[in-house]
Design a protein around this motif. Structure first.
Motif, PDB file in Angstrom:
ATOM      1  N   GLN A   1       0.852  -1.177   0.000  1.00 16.70           N
ATOM      2  CA  GLN A   1       0.000   0.000   0.000  1.00 16.70           C
ATOM      3  C   GLN A   1       0.893   1.234   0.000  1.00 16.70           C
ATOM      4  O   GLN A   1       1.779   1.352   0.833  1.00 16.70           O
ATOM      5  CB  GLN A   1      -0.908   0.025   1.227  1.00 16.70           C
ATOM      6  N   LYS A   2       0.665   2.141  -0.920  1.00 16.80           N
ATOM      7  CA  LYS A   2       1.478   3.349  -1.031  1.00 16.80           C
ATOM      8  C   LYS A   2       0.558   4.557  -1.141  1.00 16.80           C
ATOM      9  O   LYS A   2      -0.311   4.610  -1.996  1.00 16.80           O
ATOM     10  CB  LYS A   2       2.369   3.263  -2.281  1.00 16.80           C
ATOM     11  N   VAL A   3       0.779   5.512  -0.250  1.00 16.21           N
ATOM     12  CA  VAL A   3      -0.028   6.728  -0.224  1.00 16.21           C
ATOM     13  C   VAL A   3       0.885   7.921  -0.479  1.00 16.21           C
ATOM     14  O   VAL A   3       1.942   8.024   0.130  1.00 16.21           O
ATOM     15  CB  VAL A   3      -0.719   6.901   1.147  1.00 16.21           C
ATOM     16  N   THR A   4       0.475   8.816  -1.356  1.00 14.66           N
ATOM     17  CA  THR A   4       1.235  10.037  -1.626  1.00 14.66           C
ATOM     18  C   THR A   4       0.307  11.231  -1.460  1.00 14.66           C
ATOM     19  O   THR A   4      -0.722  11.311  -2.135  1.00 14.66           O
ATOM     20  CB  THR A   4       1.825  10.036  -3.041  1.00 14.66           C
ATOM     21  N   PHE A   5       0.674  12.154  -0.596  1.00 16.09           N
ATOM     22  CA  PHE A   5      -0.134  13.332  -0.345  1.00 16.09           C
ATOM     23  C   PHE A   5       0.225  14.461  -1.306  1.00 16.09           C
ATOM     24  O   PHE A   5       1.401  14.631  -1.678  1.00 16.09           O
ATOM     25  CB  PHE A   5       0.077  13.830   1.085  1.00 16.09           C
ATOM     26  N   GLY A   6      -0.778  15.222  -1.680  1.00 18.69           N
ATOM     27  CA  GLY A   6      -0.531  16.472  -2.380  1.00 18.69           C
ATOM     28  C   GLY A   6       0.043  17.491  -1.409  1.00 18.69           C
ATOM     29  O   GLY A   6       0.112  17.255  -0.198  1.00 18.69           O
ATOM     30  N   THR A   7       0.444  18.647  -1.930  1.00 20.72           N
ATOM     31  CA  THR A   7       1.102  19.650  -1.090  1.00 20.72           C
ATOM     32  C   THR A   7       0.111  20.543  -0.350  1.00 20.72           C
ATOM     33  O   THR A   7       0.517  21.395   0.417  1.00 20.72           O
ATOM     34  CB  THR A   7       2.057  20.513  -1.922  1.00 20.72           C
ATOM     35  N   GLY A   8      -1.174  20.356  -0.589  1.00 17.40           N
ATOM     36  CA  GLY A   8      -2.173  21.058   0.195  1.00 17.40           C
ATOM     37  C   GLY A   8      -2.710  22.314  -0.456  1.00 17.40           C
ATOM     38  O   GLY A   8      -2.015  22.984  -1.235  1.00 17.40           O
ATOM     39  N   THR A   9      -3.963  22.636  -0.132  1.00 20.37           N
ATOM     40  CA  THR A   9      -4.623  23.866  -0.567  1.00 20.37           C
ATOM     41  C   THR A   9      -5.189  24.556   0.662  1.00 20.37           C
ATOM     42  O   THR A   9      -5.992  23.964   1.389  1.00 20.37           O
ATOM     43  CB  THR A   9      -5.765  23.575  -1.547  1.00 20.37           C
ATOM     44  N   LYS A  10      -4.742  25.784   0.882  1.00 17.09           N
ATOM     45  CA  LYS A  10      -5.274  26.547   2.013  1.00 17.09           C
ATOM     46  C   LYS A  10      -6.512  27.294   1.555  1.00 17.09           C
ATOM     47  O   LYS A  10      -6.427  28.201   0.723  1.00 17.09           O
ATOM     48  CB  LYS A  10      -4.217  27.514   2.546  1.00 17.09           C
ATOM     49  N   LEU A  11      -7.647  26.921   2.091  1.00 19.07           N
ATOM     50  CA  LEU A  11      -8.919  27.544   1.736  1.00 19.07           C
ATOM     51  C   LEU A  11      -9.311  28.550   2.814  1.00 19.07           C
ATOM     52  O   LEU A  11      -9.346  28.223   4.002  1.00 19.07           O
ATOM     53  CB  LEU A  11     -10.016  26.491   1.588  1.00 19.07           C
ATOM     54  N   GLN A  12      -9.597  29.754   2.370  1.00 22.89           N
ATOM     55  CA  GLN A  12     -10.088  30.782   3.277  1.00 22.89           C
ATOM     56  C   GLN A  12     -11.481  31.199   2.817  1.00 22.89           C
ATOM     57  O   GLN A  12     -11.659  31.615   1.668  1.00 22.89           O
ATOM     58  CB  GLN A  12      -9.157  31.997   3.287  1.00 22.89           C
ATOM     59  N   VAL A  13     -12.445  31.075   3.712  1.00 24.88           N
ATOM     60  CA  VAL A  13     -13.814  31.501   3.415  1.00 24.88           C
ATOM     61  C   VAL A  13     -14.058  32.813   4.144  1.00 24.88           C
ATOM     62  O   VAL A  13     -14.011  32.871   5.379  1.00 24.88           O
ATOM     63  CB  VAL A  13     -14.841  30.441   3.850  1.00 24.88           C
ATOM     64  N   ILE A  14     -14.329  33.846   3.368  1.00 27.62           N
ATOM     65  CA  ILE A  14     -14.468  35.184   3.920  1.00 27.62           C
ATOM     66  C   ILE A  14     -15.940  35.437   4.267  1.00 27.62           C
ATOM     67  O   ILE A  14     -16.791  35.352   3.388  1.00 27.62           O
ATOM     68  CB  ILE A  14     -13.975  36.232   2.913  1.00 27.62           C
ATOM     69  N   PRO A  15     -16.222  35.755   5.528  1.00 31.55           N
ATOM     70  CA  PRO A  15     -17.631  35.965   5.931  1.00 31.55           C
ATOM     71  C   PRO A  15     -18.237  37.184   5.249  1.00 31.55           C
ATOM     72  O   PRO A  15     -17.534  38.132   4.905  1.00 31.55           O
ATOM     73  CB  PRO A  15     -17.544  36.180   7.440  1.00 31.55           C
TER      74      PRO A  15
END
Lengths: 115, 114
Positions: free
Chosen positions: B100-114
């Motif tokens: 089993q091999k898992v590779t993560f992406g580098t991530g996305t920072k989501l900001q929801v503005i009120p």
């Protein structure tokens, strides 16, 4: 409560002083894994274990050791820590039985600083 | 090894708008496609996943779509709320017998503005 626990949560040490980060899960999962998380690089897999006494290298295994003597425990060992091992470490486990939910459950993380 | 790219790296949306994050992978043997949400000071937590024999899956405001031919899958969040603000990771997995091999992406920072 089903969970993955890690200890310690925070650790400051000096170069060359051996340390162990413990990881334990209470879900009877076969698969366990260690990751390190660094800014801009996401999570990178260090080692993983498919079951007791079965371990294999991930993408960044250099400088680390693991063991899997019991199903619930998967300690991460740094024999001679160096500053480039300063990072946030996560342990994870998952159920690999046929038909089981395949998600990984993560521990709360261990923040390590090597001086 | 698997090469995983995630875009965008940061995303700001107004509350109530939709957000889409795309993950591209390289290994056609990948057969499980999860999305994780990581809140500040916590470990990643699964929010939705899809297997290779399914094209789309929806869970309330969250959906995942998979295009195996093009080797990408996307996370869709509708009617975004401030509590959706977090870092999101894709993590395609290859699982075959005892491997089993898992590779993560580098991530996305989501900001929801009120």
């Amino acid at each position: 409560e089903a969970q993955v626990t890690q200890n310690p949560r925070y650790l400051i040490t000096v170069t060359g002083k051996k340390l162990t980060v413990t990881c334990s899960q209470n879900m009877n999962h076969e698969y366990m894994s260690w990751y390190r998380q660094d800014p801009g690089l996401g999570l990178r897999q260090i080692y993983y274990s498919m079951n007791v006494e079965v371990t294999d290298k991930g993408d960044v295994p250099e400088g680390y050791k693991v063991s899997r003597k019991e199903k619930r425990n998967f300690p991460l060992i740094l024999e001679s820590p160096s500053p480039n091992q300063t990072s946030l470490y996560f342990c994870a486990s998952s159920d690999t039985r046929t038909g089981a939910r395949e998600t990984q459950y993560f521990g709360p993380g261990t923040r390590l600083l090597v001086l | 090894g698997e090469n995983v790219e995630q875009h965008p790296s940061t995303l700001s949306v107004q509350e109530g708008d939709s957000a889409v994050i795309k993950c591209t992978y390289s290994d056609s043997a990948s057969n499980y496609f999860p999305w994780y949400k990581q809140e500040l000071g916590k470990g990643p937590q699964l929010i939705i996943d899809i297997r290779s024999n399914v094209g789309e899956k929806k869970d309330q405001r969250i959906a995942v779509t998979l295009n195996k031919t093009a080797k990408h899958f996307s996370l869709h969040i509708t009617e975004t709320q401030p509590e959706d603000s977090a870092v999101y990771f894709c993590a395609p997995r290859i699982y075959s017998g005892g491997y089993q091999k898992v590779t993560f992406g580098t991530g996305t920072k989501l900001q929801v503005i009120p």
